[in-house]
Motif scaffolding. Structure first.
Motif, PDB file in Angstrom:
ATOM      1  N   LYS A   8     -22.986  78.654 -26.049  1.00  0.00           N
ATOM      2  CA  LYS A   8     -22.941  77.656 -24.994  1.00  0.00           C
ATOM      3  C   LYS A   8     -23.845  76.474 -25.310  1.00  0.00           C
ATOM      4  CE  LYS A   8     -21.948  80.083 -21.408  1.00  0.00           C
ATOM      5  NZ  LYS A   8     -22.433  80.985 -20.373  1.00  0.00           N
TER       6      LYS A   8
ATOM      7  N   ARG B  99     -20.194  88.771 -10.504  1.00  0.00           N
ATOM      8  CA  ARG B  99     -21.514  88.134 -10.481  1.00  0.00           C
ATOM      9  C   ARG B  99     -22.629  89.169 -10.320  1.00  0.00           C
ATOM     10  NH1 ARG B  99     -25.626  86.966 -10.771  1.00  0.00           N
ATOM     11  NH2 ARG B  99     -26.940  85.207 -10.167  1.00  0.00           N
TER      12      ARG B  99
ATOM     13  N   GLU C 163     -15.136  82.655 -15.834  1.00  0.00           N
ATOM     14  CA  GLU C 163     -16.489  83.154 -15.635  1.00  0.00           C
ATOM     15  C   GLU C 163     -16.940  82.795 -14.227  1.00  0.00           C
ATOM     16  OE1 GLU C 163     -19.185  82.344 -19.235  1.00  0.00           O
ATOM     17  OE2 GLU C 163     -17.586  80.872 -19.370  1.00  0.00           O
ATOM     18  N   PHE C 164     -18.093  83.343 -13.833  1.00  0.00           N
ATOM     19  CA  PHE C 164     -18.573  83.074 -12.476  1.00  0.00           C
ATOM     20  C   PHE C 164     -18.815  81.585 -12.242  1.00  0.00           C
ATOM     21  CE2 PHE C 164     -21.812  82.744  -9.155  1.00  0.00           C
ATOM     22  CZ  PHE C 164     -21.136  83.391  -8.129  1.00  0.00           C
ATOM     23  N   LYS C 165     -19.229  80.881 -13.292  1.00  0.00           N
ATOM     24  CA  LYS C 165     -19.527  79.457 -13.112  1.00  0.00           C
ATOM     25  C   LYS C 165     -18.269  78.636 -12.750  1.00  0.00           C
ATOM     26  CE  LYS C 165     -19.605  78.024 -18.062  1.00  0.00           C
ATOM     27  NZ  LYS C 165     -18.298  77.463 -18.279  1.00  0.00           N
ATOM     28  N   ASP C 166     -17.080  79.212 -12.959  1.00  0.00           N
ATOM     29  CA  ASP C 166     -15.851  78.507 -12.588  1.00  0.00           C
ATOM     30  C   ASP C 166     -15.504  78.699 -11.113  1.00  0.00           C
ATOM     31  OD1 ASP C 166     -15.588  77.951 -15.330  1.00  0.00           O
ATOM     32  OD2 ASP C 166     -14.505  79.824 -15.663  1.00  0.00           O
TER      33      ASP C 166
END
Lengths: 451, 451
Positions: free
Chosen positions: A7, B417, B348-351
């Motif tokens: 990342k 998460r 992913e969780f960030k999405d």
């Protein structure tokens, strides 16, 4: 190399790109794995991704391109001149190039192929002829073929000349003068054999091959069964025309599992990952089953309307969700187990009676447990409920589980027997049928015992 | 070789066995692929299978044994003398032998290992130390390692000596004197390089490796990402201890997909194929979720009981199944898409916010379509229904789809998460929650607009 740093690497690359520090950028890239570069480009804006691509060292460009997602590849191909695009196509494996061109407008494909080398053009035109999802469409034409009358020394010489470009040379394929596949030789075996031995004498003649028209899912299954890493593909005259390698097979297996899962959740399958499917396409994939199942569920409503008086008189309405949900869940469990078993070829239609008998016994155990648990729950927590009502509810529960498990195993088996896809017979479909049946059982038992 | 003939081959083998035509049997077997022999034995009774095994030519026995199902292997091992059993174990790849022994009683394992060769014993004891599902537990210790100070000639000599037994020598691994993994060399590259070059000078130093303790699912994902067919496994000191080959990875991927599918259908996953799971085990895998979801569904019943007067007064009960089913289906579609995406690392969780926004828009389209379709259906087919009731039902439908899609995407994302398995947040769980919410929405809208 630490995989977790990926990342931060994307961020570093973006910063270098924005600061126009191209020399530094080039150096950073040259130390990375091409798969990671492609992944980083996938996370960038299209223009940044294109800039990155133009900066890549010549010898890495083709590898990075091959690792990009299809839509990133298309953007780059469209942004380049025809000559540049053809150059990239020339450097791709023929099967990867075909996958890409299949998704592009015919006019673009024509222009690109016109500028490509005659050899590439021939290979791609050849591969484009096979139907989608056939073994022919996923095979690669880059492989090492030996002739049975060669010596070991000739063979090693040929591998030296041709081998480095081939997708796999762990196994070499031996063909006759008529290109008929007659045997295989492991490369490591060539290394320990005397140079003047004849290939025809040392080859393994027990070759398993796939026909060009075999379905890719079937091909994947054969692969897995025999534990191969590459398999030869032959045409109807047993002539060798290409190989399928295990990396393609891994992708197919994953695709097929996703397709099954989507069908089981009443989604029209798409072959794209979730984030790549647009709003309208997601809508189109989901609405047909929602509509169909909604209309089907109104029949259940009709049953309720018909028995409304009894439901109210005996205060039975409150048990409907529990009975419907439990029936749906019990049915899904059976159907999903059967569907997965069918799809992995663990069970076949001829096992029908064995399976039904097994599901009946499991249903008996599950139904009994649930009925007893529910009876106790009603006894302890629901003081106003007459014992006859409790008995009706628990008896219904038992019958519903039995019916649900039977429907759940019969429908997918029948679907597979008559050539339909069993995956469609999963949870939502089963639930709708079991709902209606549960209610009928409930209201019939209730009117018989309570009225 | 025609793959379709397999079934008749099993019958032929059985007949030869019954007629005690052992010479003929032996000859038929010797022309078959070991995988097919193992598959045929799997379809026979245990005693027949054992007889077949004893008839096998010595050089095929180990291969056939490796291809057998675990329970057939166990039966054979138990039926043989300790010395015979140890002999088989000696001839297996260390990773396959470990898989087998892990499932057997400790006393049997001890006896077999006591009779095995010291080398086998050491390898197996080493592999048995790694936790189940770790990269260490699935790796093989048979691989070719080269030293960086060797010449190309030394290297080929070493491969000739050691190579034929190794699972794959397409890629050779280069280690330092301290056994630290420092690079790789492709076998085909050795073939085209001058014999006196030093390995350290020609090796590829950009090596991606897996730690022994890495989870096998993670290992499979790295494999697939980079398109490898083998990957080196290193310990915490970066010393090379084994390799993982793609055939193991293919099995893991399939296992993991099955596990996800089972969890999504509210089944406690088992790692055995459907026909191998007994009645009691099937019961134990299915009953916990059935019980839990049944109890949860009684809350929905509570809501109905609470609003029973309104339901009866406005004749709303008949719409409950349609609203509940549609909510459940809409929620499952979202949750299953998200769960699969998470499991394939596509999201992913960030999405989270991107995904929620997407699901809201899809829900808007789906909800609107369903509401309009239902309104038209009621208008055309249900003559007695007041237009206000139709409006209440369709408005509820719209809201229910919106809520269902939101719950369906939120819950798996939150589960991932906080380190829970998102697959558990699939259809049955979502359905139960959405059922309760749908009813609350329905009855609140109804009492507000109709009362």
């Amino acid at each position: 190399m630490e995989l977790q740093e990926e990342k931060t690497i994307v961020e570093i690359l973006k910063e270098l790109l924005e600061a126009r520090q191209y020399t530094m950028l080039r150096q950073t890239i040259s130390e990375m794995n091409t798969v990671d570069i492609a992944a980083a480009m996938g996370e960038m804006e299209d223009e940044d991704s294109l800039k990155m691509f133009r900066i890549l060292p010549k010898d890495m460009a083709a590898d990075v391109f091959a690792d990009l997602e299809l839509d990133d590849q298309q953007y780059i191909i469209r942004s380049l001149s025809d000559r540049e695009a053809s150059n990239i196509i020339d450097n791709l494996m023929a099967d990867d190039a075909t996958d890409l061109l299949e998704e592009m407008p015919a006019s673009v494909v024509k222009r690109i192929l016109a500028n490509a080398s005659p050899e590439t053009r021939a290979d791609i035109n050849h591969l484009l002829r096979y139907p989608e999802d056939s073994a022919g469409s996923i095979m690669t034409v880059e492989y090492v073929d030996l002739r049975e009358d060669m010596t070991v020394n000739d063979a090693i010489e040929r591998i030296r000349k041709k081998g480095v470009d081939s997708e796999t040379i762990n196994i070499c394929y031996v063909v006759s003068r008529q290109k008929i596949l007659v045997g295989t030789v492991a490369l490591r075996y060539l290394l320990i054999t005397k140079p003047d031995e004849i290939i025809g004498d040392i080859m393994n003649t027990n070759v398993i091959s796939i026909n060009t028209m075999t379905d890719q899912e079937e091909a994947a299954r054969i692969f897995q069964k025999y534990g191969f890493t590459a398999m030869p593909v032959v045409d109807n005259e047993s002539r060798m025309v290409g190989i399928i390698t295990i990396d393609d097979v891994v992708d197919i297996m994953e695709e097929e599992a996703t397709e099954d899962i989507e069908k089981m959740a009443a989604i029209v399958p798409s072959d794209k990952p979730y984030p790549k499917v647009g709003i309208l396409e997601t809508y189109r994939n989901r609405i047909p089953w929602l509509l169909f199942l909604m209309v089907s569920a109104t029949f259940t409503g009709g049953i309720i309307a018909h028995y409304e008086a009894a439901l109210t008189a005996f205060a039975l309405t409150a048990y409907i969700p529990m009975l419907m949900d439990t029936g749906g869940n019990a049915g899904s469990q059976a159907s999903v187990s059967i569907i997965r078993g069918l799809s992995l070829k663990e069970i076949e239609f001829k096992d029908l009676f064995k399976i039904v008998w097994k599901e009946i016994r499991v249903a008996f155990l599950c139904g009994f447990t649930l009925a007893v648990a529910n009876f106790i729950r009603l006894l302890v927590f629901a003081h106003g409920v007459p014992i006859t009502t409790s008995l009706v509810v628990c008896l219904t529960l038992f019958v519903v589980v039995l019916i649900a498990k039977l429907v759940g195993c019969f429908l997918p088996m029948l679907a597979s027997r008559f050539g339909f896809d069993p995956a469609v017979m999963a949870s939502p479909f089963i639930t709708t049928i079991v709902d209606a049946l549960s209610l009928l059982v409930f209201l019939n038992i209730a009117t018989a015992l309570l009225a």
